[in-house]
Motif scaffolding. Structure first.
Motif, PDB file in Angstrom:
ATOM      1  N   ARG A   1      66.134 -73.527 -26.362  1.00 16.55           N
ATOM      2  CA  ARG A   1      66.993 -73.186 -25.227  1.00 16.55           C
ATOM      3  C   ARG A   1      66.858 -74.230 -24.128  1.00 16.55           C
ATOM      4  O   ARG A   1      65.761 -74.669 -23.797  1.00 16.55           O
ATOM      5  CB  ARG A   1      66.630 -71.802 -24.688  1.00 16.55           C
ATOM      6  CG  ARG A   1      66.874 -70.670 -25.686  1.00 16.55           C
ATOM      7  CD  ARG A   1      66.346 -69.344 -25.174  1.00 16.55           C
ATOM      8  NE  ARG A   1      64.898 -69.380 -24.949  1.00 16.55           N
ATOM      9  CZ  ARG A   1      64.159 -68.311 -24.741  1.00 16.55           C
ATOM     10  NH1 ARG A   1      64.732 -67.100 -24.720  1.00 16.55           N
ATOM     11  NH2 ARG A   1      62.861 -68.410 -24.550  1.00 16.55           N
TER      12      ARG A   1
ATOM     13  N   ASP B   1      63.001 -75.442 -24.574  1.00 16.09           N
ATOM     14  CA  ASP B   1      61.777 -74.705 -24.874  1.00 16.09           C
ATOM     15  C   ASP B   1      61.552 -74.625 -26.384  1.00 16.09           C
ATOM     16  O   ASP B   1      62.303 -75.212 -27.176  1.00 16.09           O
ATOM     17  CB  ASP B   1      61.801 -73.317 -24.216  1.00 16.09           C
ATOM     18  CG  ASP B   1      62.879 -72.396 -24.790  1.00 16.09           C
ATOM     19  OD1 ASP B   1      63.470 -72.728 -25.839  1.00 16.09           O
ATOM     20  OD2 ASP B   1      63.125 -71.333 -24.195  1.00 16.09           O
ATOM     21  N   THR B   2      60.531 -73.908 -26.790  1.00 15.57           N
ATOM     22  CA  THR B   2      60.167 -73.849 -28.210  1.00 15.57           C
ATOM     23  C   THR B   2      61.218 -73.138 -29.062  1.00 15.57           C
ATOM     24  O   THR B   2      61.216 -73.275 -30.281  1.00 15.57           O
ATOM     25  CB  THR B   2      58.818 -73.135 -28.380  1.00 15.57           C
ATOM     26  OG1 THR B   2      58.877 -71.851 -27.733  1.00 15.57           O
ATOM     27  CG2 THR B   2      57.701 -73.952 -27.750  1.00 15.57           C
ATOM     28  N   LEU B   3      62.122 -72.417 -28.403  1.00 18.84           N
ATOM     29  CA  LEU B   3      63.204 -71.748 -29.130  1.00 18.84           C
ATOM     30  C   LEU B   3      64.498 -72.553 -29.105  1.00 18.84           C
ATOM     31  O   LEU B   3      65.531 -72.080 -29.588  1.00 18.84           O
ATOM     32  CB  LEU B   3      63.452 -70.354 -28.539  1.00 18.84           C
ATOM     33  CG  LEU B   3      62.279 -69.374 -28.628  1.00 18.84           C
ATOM     34  CD1 LEU B   3      62.643 -68.059 -27.959  1.00 18.84           C
ATOM     35  CD2 LEU B   3      61.869 -69.152 -30.085  1.00 18.84           C
TER      36      LEU B   3
END
Length: 280
Positions: free
Chosen positions: A138, A134-136
């Motif tokens: 993860r 994801d964008t983080l």
């Protein structure tokens, strides 16, 4: 994974009761063809792969092999030259674990010649589990998110796909006899995935609100990622808009070097066992 182990346990007596017997090793590359990559082989998309198994010689041309292969496949729309795919901005990776039983045919007798082309085909099962980040940053496994509405009441024709599938491995190669009981090979092996969800992409987008209500915001985020691009379209595509190409199922491939190490003593077959002698 459990199905793979049961499968190999079931076929192992076919090899363990016979001689001559060989240990086989494989090292090379894995690759994939599907909705995120049209070309079957790209060096940029290749990942390391390895395998091990056992081989029984039926005669001086025909062998039976059972073994496991391990690899990883993946692709990213960022690397595509297609404008639509770049705008879609999807990506995936998946480990592949395969168990198979193969029949292998050498065109020449390696007890008489040092080189022989060969072909192989058989049956197998493989396990996969596509994921992305994801964008983080993860790691997110995609199958539970139903990114194309699999299992949602609004889409009864879209069932959740299974992470363990049947396949039909086949391929070609070239053997080179290095020494007695030691044979090097180079081969290209092809595997129809028999599913279009190896990359978690197949059909069309589903309704944004239905997916959000059923699976949450992460499912929506991983279903469409064009809004993550600097100049990307922030609008989630409408229900029914094309997301993948369901008319063609996915494939995966293993290519690389194999090494067969003979364990039979002086090439002799114990009396009463099923495999005739083959001397390297």
């Amino acid at each position: 994974m459990k199905k793979l182990l049961i499968f190999l346990i079931a076929v192992s007596p076919l090899l363990s009761m016979a001689q001559p017997f060989h240990i086989t090793l494989f090292g090379g590359l894995s690759n994939y063809q599907g909705d995120l990559q049209d070309k079957p082989y790209t060096f940029s998309g290749s990942k390391a792969a390895f395998g091990l198994g056992a081989q029984c010689d039926i005669n001086n041309h025909l062998s039976v092999k059972a073994g496991m292969m391990f690899g990883r496949v993946g692709a990213d729309d960022k690397n595509s030259v297609d404008v639509y795919r770049k705008a879609r901005n999807l990506n995936f990776q998946s480990n592949i674990t395969e168990g198979s039983v193969l029949a292998q045919y050498d065109f020449f007798d390696l007890s008489e010649k040092r080189l022989s082309p060969y072909v192989f085909a058989g049956i197998g099962f493989y396990h996969f589990n596509p994921y992305s980040y994801d964008t983080l940053g993860r790691k997110v496994f995609l199958q539970p998110l139903s990114t194309e509405g699999q299992g949602l009441a609004q889409y009864p024709d879209r069932k959740p796909y299974h992470l363990t599938q049947f396949t039909i491995p086949f391929g070609i190669g070239l053997h080179f006899k290095l020494a007695e009981n030691l044979v090097l090979g180079y081969e290209m092996g092809f595997r129809p995935a028999l599913t279009d969800y190896l990359d978690d992409v197949s059909k069309t987008y589903v309704d944004h609100d239905a997916l959000l209500a059923a699976k949450g915001p992460l499912a929506v985020e991983m279903s469409y990622r064009g809004d993550e691009l600097k100049n990307g379209d922030p609008t989630y595509p409408p229900d029914g808009e094309k997301r993948g190409g369901a008319n063609r199922k996915d494939w995966y491939y293993f290519s690389g070097f194999s090494l067969s190490i003979g364990l039979s003593k002086n090439g002799h077959t114990p009396k009463g066992l099923g495999c005739p002698t083959r001397v390297y």
